[in-house]
Design a protein around this motif. Sequence first.
Motif, PDB file in Angstrom:
ATOM      1  N   TYR A  81      44.704  38.555  28.905  1.00 54.14           N
ATOM      2  CA  TYR A  81      44.203  37.187  29.032  1.00 54.14           C
ATOM      3  C   TYR A  81      44.736  36.313  27.917  1.00 54.14           C
ATOM      4  O   TYR A  81      44.931  36.761  26.789  1.00 54.14           O
ATOM      5  N   ALA A  90      43.346  32.997  27.446  1.00 53.35           N
ATOM      6  CA  ALA A  90      42.363  31.943  27.217  1.00 53.35           C
ATOM      7  C   ALA A  90      41.004  32.584  26.980  1.00 53.35           C
ATOM      8  O   ALA A  90      40.779  33.743  27.357  1.00 53.35           O
ATOM      9  N   PRO A  91      40.085  31.873  26.360  1.00 57.25           N
ATOM     10  CA  PRO A  91      38.760  32.440  26.099  1.00 57.25           C
ATOM     11  C   PRO A  91      38.041  32.835  27.380  1.00 57.25           C
ATOM     12  O   PRO A  91      38.151  32.152  28.407  1.00 57.25           O
ATOM     13  N   ARG A  92      37.299  33.942  27.308  1.00 51.65           N
ATOM     14  CA  ARG A  92      36.484  34.351  28.449  1.00 51.65           C
ATOM     15  C   ARG A  92      35.220  33.488  28.516  1.00 51.65           C
ATOM     16  O   ARG A  92      34.496  33.378  27.531  1.00 51.65           O
ATOM     17  N   GLU A 120      37.523  26.611  33.207  1.00 54.91           N
ATOM     18  CA  GLU A 120      37.329  27.779  32.339  1.00 54.91           C
ATOM     19  C   GLU A 120      37.712  29.065  33.059  1.00 54.91           C
ATOM     20  O   GLU A 120      38.372  29.937  32.487  1.00 54.91           O
ATOM     21  N   TRP A 122      41.142  31.351  32.155  1.00 56.82           N
ATOM     22  CA  TRP A 122      40.957  32.748  31.755  1.00 56.82           C
ATOM     23  C   TRP A 122      41.644  33.725  32.705  1.00 56.82           C
ATOM     24  O   TRP A 122      42.311  34.672  32.275  1.00 56.82           O
ATOM     25  N   LYS A 123      41.513  33.494  34.016  1.00 60.05           N
ATOM     26  CA  LYS A 123      41.978  34.480  34.988  1.00 60.05           C
ATOM     27  C   LYS A 123      43.481  34.429  35.254  1.00 60.05           C
ATOM     28  O   LYS A 123      44.071  35.429  35.648  1.00 60.05           O
ATOM     29  N   ARG A 176      44.011  27.091  27.718  1.00 63.72           N
ATOM     30  CA  ARG A 176      44.977  28.171  27.504  1.00 63.72           C
ATOM     31  C   ARG A 176      45.752  27.969  26.191  1.00 63.72           C
ATOM     32  O   ARG A 176      46.204  28.938  25.571  1.00 63.72           O
ATOM     33  N   PRO A 212      43.212  33.392  23.473  1.00 64.69           N
ATOM     34  CA  PRO A 212      42.037  34.187  23.879  1.00 64.69           C
ATOM     35  C   PRO A 212      40.980  34.262  22.768  1.00 64.69           C
ATOM     36  O   PRO A 212      41.253  33.964  21.619  1.00 64.69           O
TER      37      PRO A 212
END
Length: 245
Positions: A42, A44-46, A172, A176-177, A241, A245
């Motif tokens: 990943y 980007a932050p979860r 978001e 993330w995905k 992004r 992460p």
Amino acid sequence: MWYPRLVLGAALLPLALLVARDVPAHLLDPPVPETAGPATAYTAPRPAVVSRKAWRADESLVREEASYTGPVSAVFVHHTGHPNGYDCSDVPEMLRGLETDHVEGQGWDDIGYNFVVDKCGTIYEGRGGGIGRPVYGAHTKGFNRNSVGVAALGTFGAGQEVPRAVIDAIAEVAAWKLRPGADPQGRVRLVSTNDESRYDEGEAATFDVIAGHRDSHQTDCPGQALYDRLPKIREEATRLRALGP
């Protein structure tokens, strides 16, 4: 898109077993190690996601174990077709109705969408199999491979308000995905796996990386107002992004 025949029932669901409007932190799944399905990197932050256990999904309805696809190259945005006037404390009950319709009404193995977002910006786990894994969904027929489906709970037709919380929550999930290297403001080439879309089986189609359901099918989903906000969702996903992460 959810079918209209159950919309009235969802609007009149009993209030006896509802959860609080603000979901307590203990109901949110903590990060867990990957134990099934392909590992995913990943960029980007979860986001915080309310688990199936928390909204009390009926796991006895699920007909088959989850299957997995490749890294997510596209995000398809949907609406569920519910009236927009719901109270956010009603959402878990509404999701249980949605699950029942998708399995018993539509004949699917589980709820079709990978994630559902309510108008308060809360993100819910949809289809089972692990939110951190590339679960093969049933959200965009012909293009479920290497994609994720995010549905906004509501209708969001022309002239209706799309809360900023909805835009931010979808962004978001998308940020993330999406696989490393995917550009939320870019384009992606996918190949249709059946004839029940705008494209014949085996035909290549090019979509925005964050696209609307209507881009692949003859449908008004995700509603004109939400569809018009896709550029903002792409912009916000790009910003997230860039944070890493």
